[in-house]
Design a protein around this motif. Structure first.
Motif, PDB file in Angstrom:
ATOM      1  N   PHE A 281       0.822  -1.212   0.000  1.00  0.00           N
ATOM      2  CA  PHE A 281       0.000   0.000   0.000  1.00  0.00           C
ATOM      3  C   PHE A 281       0.860   1.267   0.000  1.00  0.00           C
ATOM      4  O   PHE A 281       0.555   2.233  -0.694  1.00  0.00           O
ATOM      5  N   ASN A 282       1.930   1.266   0.791  1.00  0.00           N
ATOM      6  CA  ASN A 282       2.782   2.450   0.889  1.00  0.00           C
ATOM      7  C   ASN A 282       3.449   2.784  -0.439  1.00  0.00           C
ATOM      8  O   ASN A 282       3.572   3.965  -0.806  1.00  0.00           O
ATOM      9  N   LEU A 283       3.905   1.765  -1.154  1.00  0.00           N
ATOM     10  CA  LEU A 283       4.563   2.000  -2.438  1.00  0.00           C
ATOM     11  C   LEU A 283       3.608   2.631  -3.440  1.00  0.00           C
ATOM     12  O   LEU A 283       3.992   3.513  -4.216  1.00  0.00           O
ATOM     13  N   ALA A 284       2.354   2.185  -3.429  1.00  0.00           N
ATOM     14  CA  ALA A 284       1.363   2.734  -4.364  1.00  0.00           C
ATOM     15  C   ALA A 284       0.885   4.107  -3.932  1.00  0.00           C
ATOM     16  O   ALA A 284       0.566   4.960  -4.770  1.00  0.00           O
ATOM     17  N   ALA A 285       0.831   4.359  -2.625  1.00  0.00           N
ATOM     18  CA  ALA A 285       0.327   5.634  -2.113  1.00  0.00           C
ATOM     19  C   ALA A 285       1.201   6.801  -2.534  1.00  0.00           C
ATOM     20  O   ALA A 285       0.719   7.947  -2.620  1.00  0.00           O
ATOM     21  N   VAL A 286       2.468   6.540  -2.807  1.00  0.00           N
ATOM     22  CA  VAL A 286       3.356   7.605  -3.282  1.00  0.00           C
ATOM     23  C   VAL A 286       2.805   8.216  -4.562  1.00  0.00           C
ATOM     24  O   VAL A 286       2.873   9.428  -4.787  1.00  0.00           O
ATOM     25  N   GLN A 287       2.230   7.397  -5.414  1.00  0.00           N
ATOM     26  CA  GLN A 287       1.663   7.851  -6.682  1.00  0.00           C
ATOM     27  C   GLN A 287       0.186   8.218  -6.559  1.00  0.00           C
ATOM     28  O   GLN A 287      -0.270   9.168  -7.198  1.00  0.00           O
ATOM     29  N   LEU A 288      -0.549   7.478  -5.749  1.00  0.00           N
ATOM     30  CA  LEU A 288      -2.012   7.614  -5.739  1.00  0.00           C
ATOM     31  C   LEU A 288      -2.549   8.456  -4.590  1.00  0.00           C
ATOM     32  O   LEU A 288      -3.708   8.877  -4.633  1.00  0.00           O
ATOM     33  N   GLY A 289      -1.753   8.682  -3.539  1.00  0.00           N
ATOM     34  CA  GLY A 289      -2.198   9.506  -2.429  1.00  0.00           C
ATOM     35  C   GLY A 289      -2.856   8.711  -1.314  1.00  0.00           C
ATOM     36  O   GLY A 289      -3.095   7.507  -1.417  1.00  0.00           O
ATOM     37  N   ASP A 290      -3.201   9.438  -0.232  1.00  0.00           N
ATOM     38  CA  ASP A 290      -3.753   8.803   0.957  1.00  0.00           C
ATOM     39  C   ASP A 290      -5.139   8.210   0.731  1.00  0.00           C
ATOM     40  O   ASP A 290      -5.510   7.217   1.362  1.00  0.00           O
ATOM     41  N   ALA A 291      -5.921   8.812  -0.163  1.00  0.00           N
ATOM     42  CA  ALA A 291      -7.264   8.289  -0.425  1.00  0.00           C
ATOM     43  C   ALA A 291      -7.186   6.862  -0.956  1.00  0.00           C
ATOM     44  O   ALA A 291      -7.962   5.983  -0.555  1.00  0.00           O
ATOM     45  N   ALA A 292      -6.230   6.640  -1.849  1.00  0.00           N
ATOM     46  CA  ALA A 292      -6.037   5.296  -2.397  1.00  0.00           C
ATOM     47  C   ALA A 292      -5.553   4.337  -1.312  1.00  0.00           C
ATOM     48  O   ALA A 292      -5.916   3.156  -1.293  1.00  0.00           O
ATOM     49  N   LEU A 293      -4.735   4.865  -0.397  1.00  0.00           N
ATOM     50  CA  LEU A 293      -4.242   4.039   0.705  1.00  0.00           C
ATOM     51  C   LEU A 293      -5.407   3.551   1.572  1.00  0.00           C
ATOM     52  O   LEU A 293      -5.477   2.372   1.942  1.00  0.00           O
ATOM     53  N   HIS A 294      -6.342   4.467   1.869  1.00  0.00           N
ATOM     54  CA  HIS A 294      -7.506   4.082   2.663  1.00  0.00           C
ATOM     55  C   HIS A 294      -8.368   3.067   1.910  1.00  0.00           C
ATOM     56  O   HIS A 294      -8.892   2.112   2.503  1.00  0.00           O
ATOM     57  N   MET A 295      -8.533   3.264   0.616  1.00  0.00           N
ATOM     58  CA  MET A 295      -9.311   2.319  -0.175  1.00  0.00           C
ATOM     59  C   MET A 295      -8.650   0.944  -0.180  1.00  0.00           C
ATOM     60  O   MET A 295      -9.329  -0.084  -0.116  1.00  0.00           O
ATOM     61  N   GLY A 296      -7.326   0.936  -0.245  1.00  0.00           N
ATOM     62  CA  GLY A 296      -6.603  -0.328  -0.191  1.00  0.00           C
ATOM     63  C   GLY A 296      -6.859  -1.064   1.111  1.00  0.00           C
ATOM     64  O   GLY A 296      -7.061  -2.286   1.122  1.00  0.00           O
ATOM     65  N   HIS A 297      -6.867  -0.328   2.217  1.00  0.00           N
ATOM     66  CA  HIS A 297      -7.129  -0.958   3.511  1.00  0.00           C
ATOM     67  C   HIS A 297      -8.548  -1.516   3.573  1.00  0.00           C
ATOM     68  O   HIS A 297      -8.779  -2.609   4.119  1.00  0.00           O
ATOM     69  N   ILE A 298      -9.506  -0.761   3.037  1.00  0.00           N
ATOM     70  CA  ILE A 298     -10.900  -1.220   3.058  1.00  0.00           C
ATOM     71  C   ILE A 298     -11.042  -2.520   2.271  1.00  0.00           C
ATOM     72  O   ILE A 298     -11.658  -3.489   2.738  1.00  0.00           O
ATOM     73  N   LEU A 299     -10.465  -2.553   1.085  1.00  0.00           N
ATOM     74  CA  LEU A 299     -10.588  -3.747   0.256  1.00  0.00           C
ATOM     75  C   LEU A 299      -9.749  -4.905   0.794  1.00  0.00           C
ATOM     76  O   LEU A 299     -10.046  -6.069   0.527  1.00  0.00           O
ATOM     77  N   PHE A 300      -8.716  -4.586   1.549  1.00  0.00           N
ATOM     78  CA  PHE A 300      -7.958  -5.642   2.222  1.00  0.00           C
ATOM     79  C   PHE A 300      -8.868  -6.363   3.215  1.00  0.00           C
ATOM     80  O   PHE A 300      -8.853  -7.599   3.319  1.00  0.00           O
ATOM     81  N   LEU A 301      -9.695  -5.592   3.919  1.00  0.00           N
ATOM     82  CA  LEU A 301     -10.637  -6.187   4.860  1.00  0.00           C
ATOM     83  C   LEU A 301     -11.740  -6.949   4.142  1.00  0.00           C
ATOM     84  O   LEU A 301     -12.127  -8.047   4.558  1.00  0.00           O
ATOM     85  N   THR A 302     -12.260  -6.377   3.047  1.00  0.00           N
ATOM     86  CA  THR A 302     -13.311  -7.095   2.313  1.00  0.00           C
ATOM     87  C   THR A 302     -12.759  -8.346   1.642  1.00  0.00           C
ATOM     88  O   THR A 302     -13.496  -9.309   1.414  1.00  0.00           O
ATOM     89  N   SER A 303     -11.458  -8.340   1.334  1.00  0.00           N
ATOM     90  CA  SER A 303     -10.825  -9.541   0.792  1.00  0.00           C
ATOM     91  C   SER A 303     -10.901 -10.676   1.805  1.00  0.00           C
ATOM     92  O   SER A 303     -11.190 -11.832   1.455  1.00  0.00           O
TER      93      SER A 303
END
Length: 511
Positions: A281-303
């Motif tokens: 998530f951290n590597l992608a957040a550099v490009q996509l920002g914190d909003a994408a980081l939060h979305m990644g965490h949400i989908l990690f839980l739904t996974s």
């Protein structure tokens, strides 16, 4: 068949609902059990930190190749046997009924380990996120119980409803995984890694642990045949779903792990140990920002939720198959008319999940390491044992029933797959301490593999007891809907065949 009918005055049936699932729905069940985002963000960094080897991408591709070879004979056997018990039924008919019953006990333990592990992972990972998002410190077990309740409710619903839920979660999960991977490719520190794709990493110290971790990422691929009784045209649906799932899992895993390793650079092993699941998530957040980081965490839980739903359905159908044949109490071999849901098996699994959550909460045990990590790793070892036994069962079955299959499907591919899987199983046992992150000879390193061996032996002894005390039950082991213990099952099947309107006496598929 009379065994598919609801008995007068009864609120339960002894048949699963037919013609409910197509190729796409079965693929969703299979890939949801594999939990792509959980594997990419969780298993891959763990593998890097534990083994220090960066060849996880090539390990995924190598394992996919082995499983594809195994599946040639596996889906060929599925054309002759339709049974929600899957491994249990195949091993019973290929290696003998005692081994089949022993394998069913191993399967129940393995998939329950995955199931309850998901509850621990969900609670442990969600707890700090809830503090960050809402400023509320909710105990992990409360969050786990919320997920448990959702899965318990869906477990007694129509399997098609579960398929729709999984489809929604899985599409979002895979889409985000690929978006994050492409974002990492576009990052400033990206340098295409050759080490991640180096076949040489599959040889030498730690390679066994690397391969077994890759196998764990594919758990769920084998479950296409579990839904064969509920699928449309299973002779075509099951093989297509199996190969599609293996290919998709391999491509997503290999690509995303390669992108992560390439973006992290030379210190990827160190960062994996320090950041764990956050690395992806951290590597992608550099490009996509914190909003994408939060979305990644949400989908990690739904996974994790999607994996819970999928494993819950798998376990319930195993119990249904065993109950239908009288190997377990017959109450488990009943379904709800209309939905075809194996209600009693589902409720039993929910009870097991609740008990584990409560025990861990009261004892204060670590839900992340001692439940999520150990449970997932142990379950992966159990499934690998089952796949290996099934590979030999395929050889045994076609040695006695060669009709209808060419030499590739009944001899060449099964033999090659069996040898490769036997090597991987040996490596798994040899590297069990490293896989669990404990010292060789420690209690977990001994208890986890030994538990599967003990269950295999005890299940085999139970089958031999049934042979002497309940021969009618024993004669129906592995026969599924054709079992003589089901309501009118075997005789009705023969009568229907004579009329030309029933089921093929080998497979259970309609003509």
């Amino acid at each position: 068949m009379s065994s598919t009918a609801t008995q007068p005055g009864s609120q339960l049936s002894d048949a699963l609902a037919r013609d409910r699932l197509g190729v796409a729905a079965i693929v969703f069940f299979m890939m949801s059990a594999a939990a792509p985002l959980t594997v990419v963000a969780g298993v891959v960094p763990t593998g890097l930190a534990v083994t220090g080897l960066t060849g996880i991408a090539i390990a995924f591709l190598a394992v996919a190749l082995v499983l594809a070879i195994f599946s040639v004979g596996y889906v060929a056997m599925a054309r002759h046997i339709a049974n929600a018990g899957a491994f249990y039924a195949y091993i019973a008919q290929g290696l003998g009924k005692p081994v089949g019953v022993g394998a069913s006990w191993v399967a129940l333990l393995s998939y329950n380990m995955f199931q309850v592990a998901s509850y621990g992972g969900f609670g442990a990972i969600a707890q700090p996120l809830f503090v960050d998002w809402f400023g509320v410190d909710v105990p992990w077990y409360v969050l786990a119980l919320v997920a448990w309740a959702l899965v318990a409710i869906l477990g007694v619903r129509d399997v098609a409803v579960n398929g729709k839920v999984l489809a929604t979660l899985l599409v979002a999960e895979i889409a985000l995984t690929l978006v994050f991977a492409f974002a990492e490719i576009g990052s400033d520190g990206f340098t295409a890694s050759t080490a991640a794709l180096d076949p040489g990493t599959l040889i030498g110290a730690g390679s066994g642990a690397l391969l077994v971790m890759a196998v764990t990422g594919f758990v769920g691929f084998e479950q296409s045949v579990v839904f064969s009784e509920e699928s449309r045209d299973p002779r075509r649906t099951v093989p297509r779903a199996t190969y599609i799932a293996i290919a998709l899992i391999a491509v997503v895993y290999a690509f995303a792990s390669w992108a992560m390793i390439s973006a992290a650079g030379e210190n990827v092993v160190q960062r994996a140990g320090e950041e764990g699941p956050e690395l992806f998530f951290n590597l992608a957040a550099v490009q996509l920002g914190d909003a994408a980081l939060h979305m990644g965490h949400i989908l990690f839980l739904t996974s994790l939720i999607a994996a819970m739903i999928s494993f819950h359905n798998i376990i319930a159908r195993y119990m249904f198959s065993l109950g239908r044949e009288g190997v377990l109490p017959r109450t488990f071999g009943r379904t709800v008319p209309g939905t075809g849901a194996p209600k009693n098996g589902s409720l039993a699994q929910s009870a097991v999940g609740l008990a584990v959550i409560v025990v861990y909460a009261i004892a204060g045990w670590d839900p992340l390491v001692q439940l999520f990590f150990w449970g997932g790793t142990g379950g992966g070892l159990g499934v690998l044992i089952l796949v290996t036994l099934t590979s030999f069962a395929v050889i045994g079955y076609f040695a006695r029933h060669p009709q209808g299959e060419d030499v590739l499907h009944r001899v060449i591919a099964p033999v090659v797959g069996a040898v490769l899987l036997l090597v991987m199983t040996y490596l798994a046992f040899d590297n069990i301490a490293g896989l669990l992150g404990v010292e060789p000879g420690s209690t977990p390193a001994i208890v986890v593999p030994a538990s599967f061996i003990v269950l295999l032996v005890l299940g085999s002894l139970w089958a031999l007891y049934l042979k002497s005390s309940r021969p009618q039950v024993y004669s129906g082991i592995g026969l599924g809907a054709r079992s003589a213990t089901t309501t009118g099952g075997f005789s009705a099947a023969l009568n229907n065949d004579a009329a030309g309107t029933g089921y093929n006496d080998e497979s259970g598929y309609r003509r």
